[in-house]
Design a protein around this motif. Structure first.
Motif, PDB file in Angstrom:
ATOM      1  N   TRP A  78       9.723 -41.234 -31.399  1.00  0.00           N
ATOM      2  CA  TRP A  78       9.113 -41.369 -32.724  1.00  0.00           C
ATOM      3  C   TRP A  78       7.697 -40.790 -32.739  1.00  0.00           C
ATOM      4  O   TRP A  78       7.450 -39.763 -33.321  1.00  0.00           O
ATOM      5  N   ARG A  93      11.293 -45.697 -30.044  1.00  0.00           N
ATOM      6  CA  ARG A  93      11.268 -46.683 -31.127  1.00  0.00           C
ATOM      7  C   ARG A  93      11.861 -48.026 -30.733  1.00  0.00           C
ATOM      8  O   ARG A  93      11.268 -49.086 -30.989  1.00  0.00           O
ATOM      9  N   GLU A 121      14.677 -49.532 -39.398  1.00  0.00           N
ATOM     10  CA  GLU A 121      13.747 -48.424 -39.190  1.00  0.00           C
ATOM     11  C   GLU A 121      12.475 -48.852 -38.473  1.00  0.00           C
ATOM     12  O   GLU A 121      11.550 -48.058 -38.312  1.00  0.00           O
ATOM     13  N   LEU A 125       6.476 -47.080 -33.338  1.00  0.00           N
ATOM     14  CA  LEU A 125       6.486 -45.900 -34.195  1.00  0.00           C
ATOM     15  C   LEU A 125       5.386 -44.923 -33.776  1.00  0.00           C
ATOM     16  O   LEU A 125       5.455 -44.335 -32.720  1.00  0.00           O
ATOM     17  N   ARG A 173       3.289 -43.461 -39.291  1.00  0.00           N
ATOM     18  CA  ARG A 173       2.553 -42.335 -38.714  1.00  0.00           C
ATOM     19  C   ARG A 173       1.063 -42.645 -38.695  1.00  0.00           C
ATOM     20  O   ARG A 173       0.502 -43.113 -39.697  1.00  0.00           O
ATOM     21  N   GLN A 234       5.447 -40.670 -43.651  1.00  0.00           N
ATOM     22  CA  GLN A 234       5.748 -40.518 -42.228  1.00  0.00           C
ATOM     23  C   GLN A 234       5.198 -39.229 -41.638  1.00  0.00           C
ATOM     24  O   GLN A 234       5.497 -38.895 -40.496  1.00  0.00           O
ATOM     25  N   SER A 295       9.816 -36.143 -42.140  1.00  0.00           N
ATOM     26  CA  SER A 295       9.085 -37.117 -41.328  1.00  0.00           C
ATOM     27  C   SER A 295       7.770 -36.497 -40.862  1.00  0.00           C
ATOM     28  O   SER A 295       6.839 -36.363 -41.632  1.00  0.00           O
ATOM     29  N   ARG A 336      12.529 -35.322 -36.110  1.00  0.00           N
ATOM     30  CA  ARG A 336      11.652 -36.447 -36.489  1.00  0.00           C
ATOM     31  C   ARG A 336      10.173 -36.087 -36.486  1.00  0.00           C
ATOM     32  O   ARG A 336       9.456 -36.380 -37.433  1.00  0.00           O
ATOM     33  N   THR A 337       9.701 -35.529 -35.384  1.00  0.00           N
ATOM     34  CA  THR A 337       8.258 -35.367 -35.204  1.00  0.00           C
ATOM     35  C   THR A 337       7.949 -33.931 -34.821  1.00  0.00           C
ATOM     36  O   THR A 337       8.710 -33.299 -34.075  1.00  0.00           O
ATOM     37  N   SER A 351      16.118 -36.719 -33.459  1.00  0.00           N
ATOM     38  CA  SER A 351      16.338 -38.147 -33.723  1.00  0.00           C
ATOM     39  C   SER A 351      17.819 -38.375 -34.022  1.00  0.00           C
ATOM     40  O   SER A 351      18.197 -38.834 -35.087  1.00  0.00           O
ATOM     41  N   ASP A 354      19.356 -42.449 -33.347  1.00  0.00           N
ATOM     42  CA  ASP A 354      18.799 -43.522 -34.171  1.00  0.00           C
ATOM     43  C   ASP A 354      19.843 -44.247 -35.014  1.00  0.00           C
ATOM     44  O   ASP A 354      19.502 -45.056 -35.878  1.00  0.00           O
TER      45      ASP A 354
END
Length: 372
Positions: A78, A93, A121, A125, A173, A234, A295, A336-337, A351, A354
């Motif tokens: 995450w 996460r 969720e 994080l 975030r 996010q 995200s 995701r990131t 991700s 998840d």
């Protein structure tokens, strides 16, 4: 409120008129055009000189045709934040673990955040690094909160708490801005009214000192709130002119990229996407939720890169204006990131573990794209 919600539906029904440039990556559907990004108003932005060190390859675009797999087998990565030596800290996460990741070495656990209550969720994080502290945003037994710690010290310090937790929309975030303050994206915890309540930290972007206090210069004295009217932030990023971008999940119609400015109201739950409503700030980009569900975000050169979960792609947003482009569509699943490393390379996490993605061999993985 009913009038504005009706406007939202009308916009959805005529969305094709708002999308102007064709994109093969979206199956022939139109890709939205980015409006020219306006200059930041000094009255709305912190007039503080940047203390951040620019990457060695600042201004260079990453080569998205030359992926390198840095790590595999990560459990729902995450948060991602870089240390001064170029290695990265990555949060898992659901496990609450913090891993140290660097090219050519196996990921190794360096810390476990105590008290993480993973579910839905929620969990461990966002991560951020400031001086010799690591900051983490996580879902605990009663709320979402922020702690800071040193890797050699097992006891974290709580610096901010009381952000409402939910099975969805926990935000998460965190990032230090060019003014040295900690910015925090929070969600509405599926309770929409929280986003317009200035006394509630949920559904906001917060601006804190490194110690967790409301930062000086915030729009409302003694309040941590920087902006309000958000659904689930996010992604946070800044360009080299100090302009701040916030990435936000829509409900069922429009996801958003917003320019974030002091004290502004971004409309949720009254407006989703561009509403043209007095008192609310419209996004500079909107995508359908099928094409994005965005995200994390990062700026390299004159381009904003946005990771998309449901859309399974990396969106590129030209900040000088023009058309957004979908890259890596379907190649790695849910993204995701995204973050820029000290050497200018672009790191992207998947991700797919998840519970909402199709897991592939090696998932979840961390990819690195070198700077050209």
């Amino acid at each position: 409120m009913n009038v504005i919600r009706t406007t939202r539906l009308a916009i959805a029904a005529t969305g094709a008129a708002l999308l102007t440039a064709c994109s093969a990556e979206t199956g022939g559907e139109a890709a939205p055009t980015v409006q020219p990004v306006p200059a930041v108003s000094p009255a709305r932005s912190p007039a503080v000189e940047s203390t951040a060190k620019a990457p060695d390859s600042a201004g260079k675009a990453p080569d998205l045709s030359a992926p390198e797999t840095v790590a595999t087998g990560i459990g729902v990565p995450w948060g991602l934040a870089f240390l001064t030596d170029g290695s990265a800290l990555v949060s898992e996460r659901d496990s609450g673990r913090v891993l140290r990741v660097e090219p050519g070495r196996e990921p190794r656990e360096v810390y476990t955040v105590p008290g993480v209550d993973a579910g839905g969720e929620g969990g461990l994080l966002g991560l951020a690094v400031h001086e010799d502290w690591v900051y983490a945003y996580f879902t605990g037994a009663e709320d979402n909160r922020i702690v800071r710690f040193r890797l050699e010290n097992p006891q974290p310090e709580v610096i901010f708490e009381g952000i409402t937790k939910g099975s969805r929309h926990n935000g998460g975030r965190i990032a230090f801005g060019p003014d040295g303050m900690l910015y925090v994206g929070t969600g509405d915890a599926s309770e929409e009214s929280r986003s317009q309540d200035r006394d509630d930290p949920s559904g906001k972007i917060l601006r804190l000192t490194p110690d967790g206090d409301p930062a000086p210069g915030n729009p409302w004295a003694g309040s941590p709130v920087w902006t309000l009217g958000h659904r689930n932030v996010q992604g946070l990023a800044w360009d080299d002119q100090g302009r701040m971008y916030g990435i936000e999940f829509g409900q069922s119609t429009w996801d958003e990229v917003n320019i974030i400015e002091k004290g502004r109201n971004y409309g949720w739950p009254e407006v989703e996407g561009r509403g043209g409503s007095s008192g609310f700030t419209d996004p500079i980009v909107q995508w359908t939720t099928d094409d994005a569900s965005p995200s994390g975000a990062a700026v390299a050169g004159d381009t904003l890169y946005v990771a998309a979960l449901r859309g399974e792609r990396l969106w590129t947003v030209p900040l000088g204006g023009g058309s957004t482009t979908a890259e890596l569509t379907g190649e790695y699943g849910r993204l995701r990131t995204v973050a820029v490393a000290p050497d200018g390379s672009l790191w992207v996490t998947t991700s797919n573990t998840d519970g909402r993605g199709d897991q592939r061999d090696g998932d979840d993985r961390i990819l690195r794209f070198p700077a050209r």
